[in-house]
Design a protein around this motif. Structure first.
Motif, PDB file in Angstrom:
ATOM      1  N   GLU A 337      -5.547  -3.919  11.690  1.00 25.49           N
ATOM      2  CA  GLU A 337      -4.792  -3.169  10.667  1.00 25.49           C
ATOM      3  C   GLU A 337      -5.639  -2.949   9.414  1.00 25.49           C
ATOM      4  OE1 GLU A 337      -1.604  -1.707  10.529  1.00 25.49           O
ATOM      5  OE2 GLU A 337      -1.908  -1.935  12.674  1.00 25.49           O
ATOM      6  N   LEU A 338      -6.422  -3.959   9.041  1.00 21.92           N
ATOM      7  CA  LEU A 338      -7.270  -3.814   7.846  1.00 21.92           C
ATOM      8  C   LEU A 338      -8.283  -2.684   8.038  1.00 21.92           C
ATOM      9  CD1 LEU A 338      -7.999  -7.522   6.787  1.00 21.92           C
ATOM     10  CD2 LEU A 338      -6.779  -5.800   5.434  1.00 21.92           C
ATOM     11  N   VAL A 339      -8.847  -2.624   9.236  1.00 20.33           N
ATOM     12  CA  VAL A 339      -9.846  -1.584   9.519  1.00 20.33           C
ATOM     13  C   VAL A 339      -9.181  -0.210   9.546  1.00 20.33           C
ATOM     14  CG1 VAL A 339     -11.412  -0.699  11.296  1.00 20.33           C
ATOM     15  CG2 VAL A 339     -11.419  -3.144  10.719  1.00 20.33           C
ATOM     16  N   SER A 340      -8.010  -0.118  10.153  1.00 26.56           N
ATOM     17  CA  SER A 340      -7.405   1.209  10.296  1.00 26.56           C
ATOM     18  C   SER A 340      -6.573   1.634   9.088  1.00 26.56           C
ATOM     19  CB  SER A 340      -6.547   1.275  11.566  1.00 26.56           C
ATOM     20  OG  SER A 340      -5.653   0.193  11.597  1.00 26.56           O
ATOM     21  N   HIS A 341      -5.904   0.693   8.423  1.00 28.06           N
ATOM     22  CA  HIS A 341      -5.016   1.077   7.318  1.00 28.06           C
ATOM     23  C   HIS A 341      -5.333   0.403   5.985  1.00 28.06           C
ATOM     24  CE1 HIS A 341      -2.454   1.994  10.921  1.00 28.06           C
ATOM     25  NE2 HIS A 341      -2.368   3.115  10.253  1.00 28.06           N
ATOM     26  N   ARG A 342      -6.228  -0.535   5.973  1.00 20.77           N
ATOM     27  CA  ARG A 342      -6.691  -1.252   4.770  1.00 20.77           C
ATOM     28  C   ARG A 342      -5.661  -2.198   4.166  1.00 20.77           C
ATOM     29  NH1 ARG A 342      -9.421   1.929   0.316  1.00 20.77           N
ATOM     30  NH2 ARG A 342     -10.586   0.019   0.059  1.00 20.77           N
ATOM     31  N   ILE A 343      -4.399  -2.104   4.563  1.00 23.53           N
ATOM     32  CA  ILE A 343      -3.351  -2.991   4.030  1.00 23.53           C
ATOM     33  C   ILE A 343      -2.528  -3.528   5.204  1.00 23.53           C
ATOM     34  CG2 ILE A 343      -1.311  -3.168   2.539  1.00 23.53           C
ATOM     35  CD1 ILE A 343      -2.371  -0.761   0.971  1.00 23.53           C
ATOM     36  N   ASN A 374      -3.893   0.957  -6.541  1.00 22.14           N
ATOM     37  CA  ASN A 374      -2.732   1.849  -6.648  1.00 22.14           C
ATOM     38  C   ASN A 374      -1.928   1.871  -5.354  1.00 22.14           C
ATOM     39  OD1 ASN A 374      -3.290   2.454  -9.241  1.00 22.14           O
ATOM     40  ND2 ASN A 374      -4.308   4.414  -8.814  1.00 22.14           N
ATOM     41  N   GLN A 375      -2.643   1.791  -4.225  1.00 18.46           N
ATOM     42  CA  GLN A 375      -1.931   1.794  -2.935  1.00 18.46           C
ATOM     43  C   GLN A 375      -1.036   0.558  -2.807  1.00 18.46           C
ATOM     44  OE1 GLN A 375      -4.124   2.548   0.711  1.00 18.46           O
ATOM     45  NE2 GLN A 375      -5.639   3.711  -0.417  1.00 18.46           N
ATOM     46  N   VAL A 376      -1.600  -0.599  -3.164  1.00 18.83           N
ATOM     47  CA  VAL A 376      -0.799  -1.836  -3.044  1.00 18.83           C
ATOM     48  C   VAL A 376       0.315  -1.831  -4.084  1.00 18.83           C
ATOM     49  CG1 VAL A 376      -0.853  -4.363  -3.021  1.00 18.83           C
ATOM     50  CG2 VAL A 376      -2.808  -3.073  -2.144  1.00 18.83           C
ATOM     51  N   ASN A 377       0.009  -1.364  -5.287  1.00 22.53           N
ATOM     52  CA  ASN A 377       1.044  -1.268  -6.321  1.00 22.53           C
ATOM     53  C   ASN A 377       2.161  -0.332  -5.885  1.00 22.53           C
ATOM     54  OD1 ASN A 377       0.991  -2.882  -8.633  1.00 22.53           O
ATOM     55  ND2 ASN A 377      -0.818  -1.837  -9.411  1.00 22.53           N
ATOM     56  N   GLY A 378       1.808   0.696  -5.140  1.00 21.94           N
ATOM     57  CA  GLY A 378       2.815   1.621  -4.629  1.00 21.94           C
ATOM     58  C   GLY A 378       3.787   0.917  -3.700  1.00 21.94           C
ATOM     59  N   ILE A 379       3.271  -0.001  -2.901  1.00 17.04           N
ATOM     60  CA  ILE A 379       4.140  -0.766  -2.001  1.00 17.04           C
ATOM     61  C   ILE A 379       4.950  -1.791  -2.791  1.00 17.04           C
ATOM     62  CG2 ILE A 379       4.142  -2.443  -0.107  1.00 17.04           C
ATOM     63  CD1 ILE A 379       1.474  -1.021   0.792  1.00 17.04           C
ATOM     64  N   LYS A 380       4.290  -2.490  -3.683  1.00 16.86           N
ATOM     65  CA  LYS A 380       4.972  -3.548  -4.427  1.00 16.86           C
ATOM     66  C   LYS A 380       5.874  -2.985  -5.529  1.00 16.86           C
ATOM     67  CE  LYS A 380       3.662  -7.558  -4.499  1.00 16.86           C
ATOM     68  NZ  LYS A 380       4.040  -8.847  -3.866  1.00 16.86           N
ATOM     69  N   ARG A 381       5.627  -1.740  -5.933  1.00 11.14           N
ATOM     70  CA  ARG A 381       6.415  -1.077  -6.992  1.00 11.14           C
ATOM     71  C   ARG A 381       6.529  -1.953  -8.230  1.00 11.14           C
ATOM     72  NH1 ARG A 381       8.341   0.722  -2.142  1.00 11.14           N
ATOM     73  NH2 ARG A 381       8.878   2.918  -2.004  1.00 11.14           N
ATOM     74  N   ARG A 382       5.375  -2.398  -8.716  1.00  9.34           N
ATOM     75  CA  ARG A 382       5.406  -3.246  -9.899  1.00  9.34           C
ATOM     76  C   ARG A 382       4.536  -2.629 -10.995  1.00  9.34           C
ATOM     77  NH1 ARG A 382       1.756  -8.562  -8.599  1.00  9.34           N
ATOM     78  NH2 ARG A 382      -0.235  -7.556  -8.790  1.00  9.34           N
ATOM     79  N   LEU A 468       4.065 -11.493  -0.023  1.00  7.76           N
ATOM     80  CA  LEU A 468       4.805 -10.579   0.845  1.00  7.76           C
ATOM     81  C   LEU A 468       6.282 -10.703   0.477  1.00  7.76           C
ATOM     82  CD1 LEU A 468       4.358  -8.690   3.378  1.00  7.76           C
ATOM     83  CD2 LEU A 468       5.173 -10.626   4.720  1.00  7.76           C
ATOM     84  N   ASN A 469       6.750  -9.745  -0.290  1.00  6.53           N
ATOM     85  CA  ASN A 469       8.169  -9.778  -0.646  1.00  6.53           C
ATOM     86  C   ASN A 469       8.693  -8.367  -0.865  1.00  6.53           C
ATOM     87  OD1 ASN A 469       6.582  -9.980  -3.271  1.00  6.53           O
ATOM     88  ND2 ASN A 469       8.638  -9.575  -4.051  1.00  6.53           N
ATOM     89  N   ILE A 470       9.953  -8.202  -0.538  1.00  4.06           N
ATOM     90  CA  ILE A 470      10.651  -6.951  -0.832  1.00  4.06           C
ATOM     91  C   ILE A 470      10.973  -6.965  -2.318  1.00  4.06           C
ATOM     92  CG2 ILE A 470      12.833  -5.724  -0.436  1.00  4.06           C
ATOM     93  CD1 ILE A 470      12.596  -6.913   2.505  1.00  4.06           C
ATOM     94  N   ARG A 471      10.831  -5.819  -2.972  1.00  3.52           N
ATOM     95  CA  ARG A 471      11.008  -5.764  -4.420  1.00  3.52           C
ATOM     96  C   ARG A 471      12.347  -6.395  -4.839  1.00  3.52           C
ATOM     97  NH1 ARG A 471       9.448  -3.569  -9.146  1.00  3.52           N
ATOM     98  NH2 ARG A 471      11.046  -2.650 -10.482  1.00  3.52           N
TER      99      ARG A 471
END
Ligand SMILES: [Fe+2]
Length: 495
Positions: A337-343, A374-382, A468-471
């Motif tokens: 997953e890290l290789v294909s999607h980085r996250i 920014n990609q990870v922040n987009g997921i975490k929405r923080r 790893l948590n839902i907002r």
């Protein structure tokens, strides 16, 4: 035969089960099961796990003295709850009909903090410093700790400060003042500090609020918060920077005082204030060796109370002590997953005891390049200003980070360190050029195996690691939580 240590009834209810050999069978947080952040109550899922790890609890150890706490509440005008005066009342409230007729022992709040640190530390003798918002009455305490010839831990209190003079309460009052949740979001205030200018705000706070810096005495009781318009001509970031500066100076004064007792060159540091990893980076200037148990706040005192009831050293190996998602650590699936999607998410093995995700309930990402933050922040929405942490092979940490004195390693993200190559890893570097580093030793853990393979594949010895948590929810606990995360955010979670 096992001891059940309990911290509950105020915030962050937690439990720890210790057997009579000193092995820690289980330690976990109620919020992870109930999904209510900072849940103060025990819940069914937590009690089920306690029973799974020990079917023969013969003692309960509670982390503070309820009647003393009620006395302090009454004296400070917060009322007196006649239904929570005895440990039996508190336990009935928390445990219902579970563990009925099991004898209960209560310990002093700051002593529970001290024991959670000393009896999990590698030291035979140590100076213990506890700094929190408030125990029953204590807000700062310094202890001399050592084992006797029968390997029983002993504590001698060397100094203390009491309510309402409190470093933790000061920091929480500023947390509230800038619009964050006190007793929860102090770590965000610490992150904001790097963006502010503290020159004016520190000076003003010192003048207005401090009575005696050496004695840690304040001019007013900050329990009720700061005046609404206090420092309103300054930005929230400048206020945060001022609060961080003043808190660090107070903490370092306490460390100087602790050192002067000449009890030991080993420092055990506990209490909620010990989660301030920016301040922690400076305390190694006063002690040769530093141990901060990865759950130094009140939740960690569930283990401290159990340690006091046990009496001797606990067999500490790591912080993976909570709910289990069985199976081998999915190293290859994560790498794919890290290789294909980085996250990628990971939810595997025992959950972390303490507020940090250390690799078993983590969102991991390739830390290289300018866009990943920014990609990870987009997921975490923080908030965009908040940095992410790096997790790195311990033997290579020095090549990338300037580890502070007293911290040759930082296995539980206890301190910040200056990055030597900030341009290569912008996603894990804060505005002041530092990172909250997690180092992983050659311990055979899943996260260690993953980092080793990642290093061989890419030449990069670190990953971005965030919880790893839902907002709005606590960290993922079980596979059902992980499935919800996958559905909501479209990120694969490997188990
Ligand atoms: Fe505390």
């Amino acid at each position: 035969m096992s001891i059940l240590g309990i911290s509950a009834g105020f915030h962050d209810a937690a439990a720890a089960v210790v057997d009579h050999h000193g092995d820690i069978l289980f330690a976990g947080h109620s919020e992870r099961y109930s999904k209510h952040k900072n849940d103060e109550h025990f819940c069914t899922g937590l009690i089920d796990d306690i029973k799974q790890y020990s079917d023969n609890i013969d003692r309960i150890a509670y982390y503070e003295r309820p009647w003393l706490k009620q006395l302090r509440n009454w004296r400070s005008g917060q009322g007196f709850d006649w239904h929570r005066v005895t440990a039996g009342q508190v336990m009935r409230h928390q445990l219902g009909s579970n563990f009925k007729n099991v004898p209960i022992q209560c310990f002093n709040h700051h002593l529970s903090h001290a024991a959670a640190g000393f009896q999990t530390s590698p030291y035979s003798k140590a100076t213990v410093v506890v700094i929190d918002a408030i125990g029953e009455f204590d807000t700062v305490s310094i202890w001399g700790a050592e084992y006797d010839s029968r390997r029983q831990a002993h504590y001698k209190r060397l100094w203390r400060q009491t309510y309402p003079h409190s470093v933790g309460m000061f920091y929480s009052s500023v947390t509230k003042h800038v619009g964050l949740r006190p007793m929860d979001e102090e770590y965000i205030l610490m992150g904001m500090a790097a963006y502010g200018n503290s020159k004016e705000t520190t000076k003003k706070m010192r003048l207005d609020l401090l009575d005696n810096e050496w004695e840690v005495k304040f001019k007013e009781n900050l329990h009720t918060g700061l005046a609404v318009k206090y420092l309103s001509d300054h930005t929230e970031f400048d206020i945060a920077a001022g609060a961080q500066d003043m808190a660090e100076d107070l903490i370092l004064n306490i460390m100087v005082r602790a050192r002067k007792f000449n009890w030991s060159e080993n420092l055990v540091y506990m209490g909620g204030v010990a989660l301030n990893c920016a301040a922690n980076a400076r305390i190694g200037n006063y002690f040769d060796n530093v141990w901060i148990m990865p759950n130094p706040g009140d939740a960690g005192s569930s283990l401290g109370a159990a340690a006091l009831a046990h009496g001797g050293r606990l067999n500490w190996t790591n912080a993976f002590l909570g709910h289990d998602i069985p199976g081998p650590y999915p190293v290859n699936a994560i790498l794919d997953e890290l290789v294909s999607h980085r996250i990628v998410g990971v939810a595997n093995g025992r959950a972390e005891y303490g507020p940090r995700a250390l690799g078993n309930r983590s969102l991991l990402a390739d830390p290289r390049g300018p866009d990943i933050k920014n990609q990870v922040n987009g997921i975490k929405r923080r908030q965009q200003f908040r940095p992410f942490a790096p997790v790195i092979l311990e033997e290579l940490a020095d090549m990338y980070f300037d580890m502070p004195r007293g911290f040759p390693n930082s296995r539980y993200m206890q301190c910040i360190a200056r990055c030597r190559h900030p341009e290569l890893f912008p996603a894990v570097i804060h505005a002041d050029g530092t990172s909250r580093v997690q180092t992983v030793p050659r311990d055979g853990s899943g996260i260690r195996q993953l980092l080793e393979k990642w290093y061989v594949m890419t030449g990069c010895p670190m990953l971005l690691n965030t919880s790893l948590n839902i907002r709005g929810e606590p960290m993922v606990n079980d596979r059902a939580d992980a499935d919800r995360f996958e559905t909501l955010y479209g990120v694969k979670v490997c188990s």
